[in-house]
Design a protein around this motif. Structure first.
Motif, PDB file in Angstrom:
ATOM      1  N   UNK A  16     152.034  36.974  24.360  1.00  0.00           N
ATOM      2  CA  UNK A  16     151.542  36.668  25.707  1.00  0.00           C
ATOM      3  C   UNK A  16     150.065  36.963  25.716  1.00  0.00           C
ATOM      4  N   UNK A  17     149.339  37.939  24.949  1.00  0.00           N
ATOM      5  CA  UNK A  17     148.078  38.022  24.911  1.00  0.00           C
ATOM      6  C   UNK A  17     147.304  36.830  24.213  1.00  0.00           C
ATOM      7  N   UNK A  18     147.797  36.296  23.310  1.00  0.00           N
ATOM      8  CA  UNK A  18     147.400  35.246  22.376  1.00  0.00           C
ATOM      9  C   UNK A  18     147.311  33.903  23.293  1.00  0.00           C
ATOM     10  N   UNK A  19     148.293  33.581  23.937  1.00  0.00           N
ATOM     11  CA  UNK A  19     148.579  32.305  24.431  1.00  0.00           C
ATOM     12  C   UNK A  19     148.190  32.288  25.967  1.00  0.00           C
ATOM     13  N   UNK A  29     136.302  46.706  23.080  1.00  0.00           N
ATOM     14  CA  UNK A  29     137.210  45.558  23.311  1.00  0.00           C
ATOM     15  C   UNK A  29     137.500  45.039  24.772  1.00  0.00           C
ATOM     16  N   UNK A  30     137.481  46.395  25.431  1.00  0.00           N
ATOM     17  CA  UNK A  30     137.878  46.291  26.747  1.00  0.00           C
ATOM     18  C   UNK A  30     139.316  46.676  27.261  1.00  0.00           C
ATOM     19  N   UNK A  31     140.172  46.421  26.405  1.00  0.00           N
ATOM     20  CA  UNK A  31     141.524  46.676  26.591  1.00  0.00           C
ATOM     21  C   UNK A  31     142.452  46.591  25.178  1.00  0.00           C
ATOM     22  N   UNK A  32     143.624  46.840  25.763  1.00  0.00           N
ATOM     23  CA  UNK A  32     144.730  46.947  24.529  1.00  0.00           C
ATOM     24  C   UNK A  32     145.858  46.472  24.821  1.00  0.00           C
ATOM     25  N   UNK A  33     146.900  46.123  23.990  1.00  0.00           N
ATOM     26  CA  UNK A  33     148.227  45.730  24.450  1.00  0.00           C
ATOM     27  C   UNK A  33     149.056  46.625  23.516  1.00  0.00           C
ATOM     28  N   UNK A  34     150.554  46.469  24.003  1.00  0.00           N
ATOM     29  CA  UNK A  34     151.442  47.275  23.046  1.00  0.00           C
ATOM     30  C   UNK A  34     151.594  46.473  21.930  1.00  0.00           C
ATOM     31  N   UNK A  35     151.697  46.936  20.620  1.00  0.00           N
ATOM     32  CA  UNK A  35     152.031  46.171  19.417  1.00  0.00           C
ATOM     33  C   UNK A  35     153.517  45.855  19.346  1.00  0.00           C
ATOM     34  N   UNK A  36     153.874  44.687  19.816  1.00  0.00           N
ATOM     35  CA  UNK A  36     155.030  44.101  19.592  1.00  0.00           C
ATOM     36  C   UNK A  36     155.006  42.606  19.787  1.00  0.00           C
TER      37      UNK A  36
END
Length: 139
Positions: free
Chosen positions: A135-138, A122-129
């Motif tokens: 921020x990632x979705x929008x 997937x290339x990257x990941x975000x903190x699960x909060x």
């Protein structure tokens, strides 16, 4: 804005699905410009055949999952080790990537090991909060 979400998960780890849903619900309650529709296939709402039976044929099930992903604007994947051992989750991720859909991997604080193969896919990941997810979705 209403976002169409597909949460890739393994039914054996249903608590992961519910924790992601809770983050999405928190984002909806916190940010007035955020709402979502869940196109996932949780164990409490499986895909049924036209006759009302549980859809179990691998080709039919794969097509039904692909249809749900096609209806989504983003695919969320927990960055947990079970992903490496779930053929269905890997197929969902590969399908989404092949179709050039956004795939977001969510890294939980309690997860000690993150599957490197998933991050490479997937290339990257975000903190699960809920803030990072919003921020990632929008973006």
């Amino acid at each position: 804005m209403r976002y169409r979400i597909f949460i890739s998960h393994a039914w054996a780890y249903r608590e992961t699905y519910w924790s992601i849903r809770a983050m999405l619900d928190k984002a909806t309650a916190t940010y007035s410009d955020f709402d979502y529709v869940d196109y996932s296939i949780p164990d409490h709402n499986p895909i049924l055949s036209t006759k009302g039976a549980l859809l179990t044929g691998p080709r039919l099930l794969a097509k039904a999952i692909q249809t749900r992903i096609d209806q989504s604007s983003v695919v969320l994947v927990p960055a947990r080790m079970f992903v490496n051992h779930s053929d269905w989750v890997l197929k969902e991720i590969d399908y989404a990537i092949a179709k050039r859909y956004r795939v977001i991997a969510l890294r939980s604080r309690s997860t000690l090991r993150v599957p490197t193969g998933l991050i490479q896919r997937v290339g990257s990941s975000i903190d699960a909060n809920y803030r990072s997810l919003y921020a990632a979705i929008t973006s």
